[in-house]
Design a protein around this motif. Sequence first.
Motif, PDB file in Angstrom:
ATOM      1  N   LYS A   1       0.846  -1.213   0.000  1.00 18.33           N
ATOM      2  CA  LYS A   1       0.000   0.000   0.000  1.00 18.33           C
ATOM      3  C   LYS A   1       0.872   1.250   0.000  1.00 18.33           C
ATOM      4  O   LYS A   1       1.807   1.367   0.805  1.00 18.33           O
ATOM      5  CB  LYS A   1      -0.915   0.003   1.222  1.00 18.33           C
ATOM      6  CG  LYS A   1      -1.841   1.212   1.291  1.00 18.33           C
ATOM      7  CD  LYS A   1      -2.846   1.091   2.430  1.00 18.33           C
ATOM      8  CE  LYS A   1      -2.159   1.223   3.780  1.00 18.33           C
ATOM      9  NZ  LYS A   1      -3.174   1.251   4.867  1.00 18.33           N
ATOM     10  N   PRO A   2       0.571   2.205  -0.882  1.00 14.34           N
ATOM     11  CA  PRO A   2       1.402   3.413  -0.938  1.00 14.34           C
ATOM     12  C   PRO A   2       1.122   4.351   0.227  1.00 14.34           C
ATOM     13  O   PRO A   2       0.118   4.223   0.938  1.00 14.34           O
ATOM     14  CB  PRO A   2       0.995   4.041  -2.267  1.00 14.34           C
ATOM     15  CG  PRO A   2      -0.422   3.609  -2.457  1.00 14.34           C
ATOM     16  CD  PRO A   2      -0.507   2.216  -1.880  1.00 14.34           C
ATOM     17  N   ASP A   3       1.988   5.295   0.383  1.00 10.51           N
ATOM     18  CA  ASP A   3       1.781   6.362   1.358  1.00 10.51           C
ATOM     19  C   ASP A   3       1.290   7.592   0.611  1.00 10.51           C
ATOM     20  O   ASP A   3       1.829   7.933  -0.452  1.00 10.51           O
ATOM     21  CB  ASP A   3       3.089   6.680   2.079  1.00 10.51           C
ATOM     22  CG  ASP A   3       2.930   7.863   3.014  1.00 10.51           C
ATOM     23  OD1 ASP A   3       2.401   7.667   4.126  1.00 10.51           O
ATOM     24  OD2 ASP A   3       3.323   8.997   2.626  1.00 10.51           O
ATOM     25  N   ALA A   4       0.272   8.243   1.145  1.00 14.34           N
ATOM     26  CA  ALA A   4      -0.272   9.447   0.500  1.00 14.34           C
ATOM     27  C   ALA A   4      -0.378  10.549   1.543  1.00 14.34           C
ATOM     28  O   ALA A   4      -0.919  10.345   2.629  1.00 14.34           O
ATOM     29  CB  ALA A   4      -1.635   9.156  -0.111  1.00 14.34           C
TER      30      ALA A   4
ATOM     31  N   VAL B   1       0.837  13.971  -2.522  1.00 15.84           N
ATOM     32  CA  VAL B   1       2.091  13.306  -2.864  1.00 15.84           C
ATOM     33  C   VAL B   1       1.962  11.822  -2.526  1.00 15.84           C
ATOM     34  O   VAL B   1       1.653  11.467  -1.394  1.00 15.84           O
ATOM     35  CB  VAL B   1       3.276  13.930  -2.110  1.00 15.84           C
ATOM     36  CG1 VAL B   1       4.572  13.175  -2.444  1.00 15.84           C
ATOM     37  CG2 VAL B   1       3.409  15.402  -2.477  1.00 15.84           C
ATOM     38  N   VAL B   2       2.157  10.987  -3.538  1.00 15.43           N
ATOM     39  CA  VAL B   2       2.078   9.538  -3.382  1.00 15.43           C
ATOM     40  C   VAL B   2       3.501   8.974  -3.396  1.00 15.43           C
ATOM     41  O   VAL B   2       4.297   9.278  -4.300  1.00 15.43           O
ATOM     42  CB  VAL B   2       1.245   8.909  -4.522  1.00 15.43           C
ATOM     43  CG1 VAL B   2       1.123   7.409  -4.303  1.00 15.43           C
ATOM     44  CG2 VAL B   2      -0.116   9.570  -4.597  1.00 15.43           C
ATOM     45  N   ARG B   3       3.818   8.160  -2.412  1.00 13.42           N
ATOM     46  CA  ARG B   3       5.153   7.571  -2.307  1.00 13.42           C
ATOM     47  C   ARG B   3       5.002   6.060  -2.121  1.00 13.42           C
ATOM     48  O   ARG B   3       4.062   5.599  -1.475  1.00 13.42           O
ATOM     49  CB  ARG B   3       5.917   8.181  -1.136  1.00 13.42           C
ATOM     50  CG  ARG B   3       6.142   9.683  -1.272  1.00 13.42           C
ATOM     51  CD  ARG B   3       6.876  10.268  -0.102  1.00 13.42           C
ATOM     52  NE  ARG B   3       6.082  10.186   1.133  1.00 13.42           N
ATOM     53  CZ  ARG B   3       6.492  10.629   2.325  1.00 13.42           C
ATOM     54  NH1 ARG B   3       7.691  11.198   2.422  1.00 13.42           N
ATOM     55  NH2 ARG B   3       5.724  10.526   3.396  1.00 13.42           N
ATOM     56  N   TRP B   4       5.951   5.306  -2.665  1.00 13.16           N
ATOM     57  CA  TRP B   4       5.874   3.854  -2.565  1.00 13.16           C
ATOM     58  C   TRP B   4       7.254   3.226  -2.711  1.00 13.16           C
ATOM     59  O   TRP B   4       8.219   3.860  -3.164  1.00 13.16           O
ATOM     60  CB  TRP B   4       4.926   3.301  -3.619  1.00 13.16           C
ATOM     61  CG  TRP B   4       5.405   3.415  -5.038  1.00 13.16           C
ATOM     62  CD1 TRP B   4       6.081   2.476  -5.755  1.00 13.16           C
ATOM     63  CD2 TRP B   4       5.274   4.541  -5.901  1.00 13.16           C
ATOM     64  NE1 TRP B   4       6.378   2.920  -7.016  1.00 13.16           N
ATOM     65  CE2 TRP B   4       5.869   4.193  -7.132  1.00 13.16           C
ATOM     66  CE3 TRP B   4       4.703   5.816  -5.766  1.00 13.16           C
ATOM     67  CZ2 TRP B   4       5.936   5.081  -8.217  1.00 13.16           C
ATOM     68  CZ3 TRP B   4       4.760   6.672  -6.835  1.00 13.16           C
ATOM     69  CH2 TRP B   4       5.356   6.321  -8.034  1.00 13.16           C
ATOM     70  N   ASN B   5       7.319   1.978  -2.345  1.00 16.26           N
ATOM     71  CA  ASN B   5       8.526   1.169  -2.500  1.00 16.26           C
ATOM     72  C   ASN B   5       8.241   0.018  -3.451  1.00 16.26           C
ATOM     73  O   ASN B   5       7.092  -0.444  -3.568  1.00 16.26           O
ATOM     74  CB  ASN B   5       8.999   0.605  -1.158  1.00 16.26           C
ATOM     75  CG  ASN B   5       9.629   1.667  -0.276  1.00 16.26           C
ATOM     76  OD1 ASN B   5      10.414   2.484  -0.760  1.00 16.26           O
ATOM     77  ND2 ASN B   5       9.310   1.639   1.017  1.00 16.26           N
TER      78      ASN B   5
ATOM     79  N   MET C   1       5.420  10.574  -6.525  1.00 14.21           N
ATOM     80  CA  MET C   1       4.857  11.431  -7.568  1.00 14.21           C
ATOM     81  C   MET C   1       3.780  12.310  -6.948  1.00 14.21           C
ATOM     82  O   MET C   1       3.285  12.027  -5.854  1.00 14.21           O
ATOM     83  CB  MET C   1       4.267  10.618  -8.717  1.00 14.21           C
ATOM     84  CG  MET C   1       3.010   9.849  -8.379  1.00 14.21           C
ATOM     85  SD  MET C   1       2.186   9.213  -9.845  1.00 14.21           S
ATOM     86  CE  MET C   1       1.713  10.725 -10.630  1.00 14.21           C
ATOM     87  N   SER C   2       3.414  13.388  -7.637  1.00 10.99           N
ATOM     88  CA  SER C   2       2.445  14.358  -7.102  1.00 10.99           C
ATOM     89  C   SER C   2       1.175  14.365  -7.945  1.00 10.99           C
ATOM     90  O   SER C   2       1.248  14.300  -9.183  1.00 10.99           O
ATOM     91  CB  SER C   2       3.058  15.763  -7.074  1.00 10.99           C
ATOM     92  OG  SER C   2       4.181  15.793  -6.233  1.00 10.99           O
ATOM     93  N   LEU C   3       0.045  14.469  -7.242  1.00  8.39           N
ATOM     94  CA  LEU C   3      -1.248  14.640  -7.899  1.00  8.39           C
ATOM     95  C   LEU C   3      -1.826  15.970  -7.453  1.00  8.39           C
ATOM     96  O   LEU C   3      -1.852  16.279  -6.256  1.00  8.39           O
ATOM     97  CB  LEU C   3      -2.219  13.517  -7.502  1.00  8.39           C
ATOM     98  CG  LEU C   3      -1.762  12.071  -7.752  1.00  8.39           C
ATOM     99  CD1 LEU C   3      -2.818  11.112  -7.242  1.00  8.39           C
ATOM    100  CD2 LEU C   3      -1.518  11.860  -9.235  1.00  8.39           C
ATOM    101  N   GLY C   4      -2.311  16.777  -8.385  1.00  9.26           N
ATOM    102  CA  GLY C   4      -2.905  18.056  -8.012  1.00  9.26           C
ATOM    103  C   GLY C   4      -4.028  18.420  -8.950  1.00  9.26           C
ATOM    104  O   GLY C   4      -4.408  17.649  -9.829  1.00  9.26           O
ATOM    105  N   GLU C   5      -4.577  19.613  -8.748  1.00  6.79           N
ATOM    106  CA  GLU C   5      -5.646  20.063  -9.637  1.00  6.79           C
ATOM    107  C   GLU C   5      -5.109  20.169 -11.060  1.00  6.79           C
ATOM    108  O   GLU C   5      -3.949  20.528 -11.259  1.00  6.79           O
ATOM    109  CB  GLU C   5      -6.179  21.421  -9.170  1.00  6.79           C
ATOM    110  CG  GLU C   5      -6.781  21.383  -7.761  1.00  6.79           C
ATOM    111  CD  GLU C   5      -7.394  22.711  -7.387  1.00  6.79           C
ATOM    112  OE1 GLU C   5      -8.419  23.062  -7.996  1.00  6.79           O
ATOM    113  OE2 GLU C   5      -6.837  23.387  -6.505  1.00  6.79           O
TER     114      GLU C   5
END
Length: 425
Positions: A18-21, A29-33, A75-79
């Motif tokens: 499960k990613p970190d958000a 900001v979504v982060r994962w391994n 990676m980043s998610l935004g408007e």
Amino acid sequence: GMTVTTECESKKPATLDKPDASIYSEFVVVRWNDNRNQCEHILRYEVRYDDQNCLVVPACLEELRTKDTAFMYSMSLGEPKVFPGNTYTIQIRAVGRHSGPGDWSPAAALRFVHVNGTPNKPPRPSATVQSPTEVLLTTDGRGDEGTGVHTCTVEYRSSEDPNIPSEQWQSVDFPVLTSTEYRCAVADLQPDSMYSFRVRTVNESGVSPPSRTVEAHTLREIPGPPGGMRVSTKRTNEIIKIRWKPPLVYPGSVDKYEIQQQMIGKHTVTSWITVQEVTCDSFSATMRDLTTDTKYRFRVRAINSAEDKGNFSDVIEAETRYGGAAGTAAALAAFIPSIIGSPLIVSIMSASVAVEAASAIFDSRTGKAVSGATAGIGAGFAGAILGVLGCPFIGIVGAYAAYKVVTGGDVDLNWWSPQSSDEEA
């Protein structure tokens, strides 16, 4: 040369954890391994949010690498992809160069809070009194566009109640349906009272400062129209009695009732005039000194202690009895039994009752007498002289009937009973 795909390269990528958000600046900001797949076998990573929208991560994986020791990629998610105030479920998967995508990871849930923090102080609202117990507050919401406001809170207090400390406010929350204008109807207020109001707006970051206060005075309770209008059986050639029931709307606000009357003549109709006012605990009124053999209309309305007048009741009609015919009936009722005969004492009693009956339609204030009544008096005395023989019961009943006819009531042969009728009360 022929390209050879190894077994490792053709195998579907392993499912990621499960990613970190989390939220940074204007972005989620979504982060994962990815410790389960070899980097050289991965073409790209894909992020899915809200269970349906899929973002394709650039193929250059080096751009996704972080210096964070806890996570390899971010990676980043935004408007306009995600918006403040919404809750998103975020998943990630790896896509192999030759094997296609792997399974989606477990979801991470996140509510995107706007980076601007709490909403701005709302403008001073306008207040519109809707009823004795409701006030509508309206304020401009255009200054909060893009801040994720989801609730408008109205705070209010009575300006007149000495038991409420000045710093104590009551509050009620309203969902925001449009971002351009907030409309909040505060109910269950006290009638005829002054209130102070102010508003706050709420987003995921917190609550705004309160707006400037506005005051409004609720309306007084104005009673509705009385119901159950009817004419009582107590009716003579110059008297009509009417009855009604309390209004269904704000009955507790009634201070008194106003009765109006209109006379319907053969060629003219008079204007409505107020003839009586009675207290709030009275539900009947007797109109006197009316014209014989004439039709009348009546209506009633309730008035509160501030002299606010409610709507009128339904109109009812009634007609006074014909006085001449009543007097003639009294004469016959007393004269005929006296011819049959009764003892002298009983005949005198019959004559006395007949005299009382005839006097009931004599207007002592104007000196006007109905001719039928005079006939009744004469018949009564004739009965006293001639009724030496015969049945005393017939004489008494005859005189009683004469009295009831002249006074406008119904003849009740149980008149000697101690019970009385509420309708005639």
